[in-house]
Design a protein around this motif. Structure first.
Motif, PDB file in Angstrom:
ATOM      1  N   TYR A 108       1.271  -6.726  21.977  1.00 10.13           N
ATOM      2  CA  TYR A 108       0.796  -5.430  21.499  1.00 10.13           C
ATOM      3  C   TYR A 108       1.078  -4.341  22.536  1.00 10.13           C
ATOM      4  O   TYR A 108       1.611  -3.278  22.209  1.00 10.13           O
ATOM      5  CB  TYR A 108      -0.706  -5.501  21.195  1.00 10.13           C
ATOM      6  N   LYS A 123      -1.488   8.958  18.679  1.00  8.97           N
ATOM      7  CA  LYS A 123      -2.139  10.233  18.388  1.00  8.97           C
ATOM      8  C   LYS A 123      -3.219  10.524  19.430  1.00  8.97           C
ATOM      9  O   LYS A 123      -3.354  11.665  19.889  1.00  8.97           O
ATOM     10  CB  LYS A 123      -2.755  10.218  16.993  1.00  8.97           C
ATOM     11  N   ASP A 131      -8.875  -1.949  19.748  1.00  9.68           N
ATOM     12  CA  ASP A 131      -7.662  -2.316  19.008  1.00  9.68           C
ATOM     13  C   ASP A 131      -7.458  -3.829  19.080  1.00  9.68           C
ATOM     14  O   ASP A 131      -7.208  -4.497  18.067  1.00  9.68           O
ATOM     15  CB  ASP A 131      -6.413  -1.651  19.599  1.00  9.68           C
ATOM     16  N   GLU A 184       1.983  -5.422  10.824  1.00  9.63           N
ATOM     17  CA  GLU A 184       1.653  -4.158  10.157  1.00  9.63           C
ATOM     18  C   GLU A 184       0.421  -3.498  10.773  1.00  9.63           C
ATOM     19  O   GLU A 184       0.413  -2.291  11.027  1.00  9.63           O
ATOM     20  CB  GLU A 184       1.421  -4.429   8.650  1.00  9.63           C
ATOM     21  N   ASP A 185      -0.610  -4.305  11.024  1.00 12.44           N
ATOM     22  CA  ASP A 185      -1.830  -3.773  11.648  1.00 12.44           C
ATOM     23  C   ASP A 185      -1.534  -3.237  13.043  1.00 12.44           C
ATOM     24  O   ASP A 185      -2.042  -2.180  13.430  1.00 12.44           O
ATOM     25  CB  ASP A 185      -2.905  -4.864  11.741  1.00 12.44           C
ATOM     26  N   GLU A 196       1.281  -2.039  14.192  1.00 10.81           N
ATOM     27  CA  GLU A 196       2.015  -0.773  14.095  1.00 10.81           C
ATOM     28  C   GLU A 196       1.079   0.375  13.723  1.00 10.81           C
ATOM     29  O   GLU A 196       1.195   1.477  14.266  1.00 10.81           O
ATOM     30  CB  GLU A 196       3.161  -0.890  13.085  1.00 10.81           C
ATOM     31  N   THR A 197       0.153   0.121  12.822  1.00 11.08           N
ATOM     32  CA  THR A 197      -0.826   1.148  12.446  1.00 11.08           C
ATOM     33  C   THR A 197      -1.688   1.516  13.647  1.00 11.08           C
ATOM     34  O   THR A 197      -1.914   2.706  13.922  1.00 11.08           O
ATOM     35  CB  THR A 197      -1.714   0.644  11.283  1.00 11.08           C
ATOM     36  N   LEU A 198      -2.165   0.500  14.367  1.00 12.25           N
ATOM     37  CA  LEU A 198      -2.982   0.752  15.552  1.00 12.25           C
ATOM     38  C   LEU A 198      -2.190   1.494  16.623  1.00 12.25           C
ATOM     39  O   LEU A 198      -2.724   2.378  17.292  1.00 12.25           O
ATOM     40  CB  LEU A 198      -3.537  -0.559  16.109  1.00 12.25           C
ATOM     41  N   ARG A 199      -0.918   1.166  16.780  1.00 11.92           N
ATOM     42  CA  ARG A 199      -0.076   1.866  17.767  1.00 11.92           C
ATOM     43  C   ARG A 199       0.093   3.342  17.395  1.00 11.92           C
ATOM     44  O   ARG A 199       0.053   4.211  18.258  1.00 11.92           O
ATOM     45  CB  ARG A 199       1.289   1.193  17.902  1.00 11.92           C
ATOM     46  N   ARG A 200       0.282   3.610  16.104  1.00 10.41           N
ATOM     47  CA  ARG A 200       0.417   5.012  15.670  1.00 10.41           C
ATOM     48  C   ARG A 200      -0.879   5.784  15.949  1.00 10.41           C
ATOM     49  O   ARG A 200      -0.854   6.917  16.432  1.00 10.41           O
ATOM     50  CB  ARG A 200       0.775   5.092  14.185  1.00 10.41           C
ATOM     51  N   GLU A 201      -2.022   5.152  15.635  1.00 10.42           N
ATOM     52  CA  GLU A 201      -3.313   5.785  15.903  1.00 10.42           C
ATOM     53  C   GLU A 201      -3.502   6.013  17.399  1.00 10.42           C
ATOM     54  O   GLU A 201      -3.977   7.065  17.823  1.00 10.42           O
ATOM     55  CB  GLU A 201      -4.457   4.929  15.356  1.00 10.42           C
TER      56      GLU A 201
END
Length: 179
Positions: A137, A29, A110, A18-19, A21-26
């Motif tokens: 990652y 961006k 990250d 989960e972390d 995926e969140t870091l990948r989305r950030e």
């Protein structure tokens, strides 16, 4: 690696999923913002390389490959080669390296965030495990790169006669455009 270690790595990845995926989305961006700012320079650089490798050659394909070793070295290079025949079979194709390190500014943060979380849950996280988490990652960005190269290639060249494929080095390839 022993079965216990493989199971432990899978547990670590699941714990971080989960972390990550969140870091990948950030990160995506941030990559989009960098591309918005420097996209034309990147597009021009890649066009020069791709056309330079393909011009004057007959039939063939250009291949843009992710290099896993570049994750480790921090160069974030892509290997770009023109193959007259089957990709990766030709021994010495015309080729070039292109660094996309500009997109990865801050990636160490990250990885450090995930490492800190791992050390809070798992006892004695080994360097080999940390390296495997880094690889896992980074490989999660494969689809992102495919989309970025597809977007870059949309505006390149009027004469589109050479397919451009993208994938891991000596791995599965998909067409991302033509030049």
């Amino acid at each position: 690696m022993e079965p216990y270690q493989l199971g432990r790595l899978e547990d670590m990845k699941e714990f971080l999923r989960e972390d990550a995926e969140t870091l990948r989305r950030e990160r995506r961006k941030k990559m989009d913002a960098i591309y918005a700012d420097r996209g034309q320079v990147i597009k021009n650089d890649l066009e020069t390389i791709l056309k330079g490798l393909a011009d004057g050659k007959g039939d063939g394909r250009l291949v843009i490959s992710c290099l896993r070793s570049s994750y480790i070295t921090g160069s974030f290079d892509f290997y770009i080669a023109f193959y007259a025949g089957e990709p990766f079979v030709e021994e010495e194709p015309d080729s070039a390296y292109y660094s996309m390190a500009v997109f990865w500014d801050g990636i160490g943060e990250d990885l450090e965030r995930m490492g800190k979380k791992l050390r809070g849950k798992f006892i004695r996280v080994m360097s080999s495990e940390t390296e495997e988490i880094r690889r896992w990652y980074m490989e999660g960005f494969h689809g992102e790169w495919q989309g970025i190269f597809r977007e870059i290639l949309e505006g390149i060249g009027e004469e589109k006669h050479v397919d451009v494929l993208f994938g891991g080095y000596m791995d599965r390839l998909e067409t991302v455009g033509r030049v």
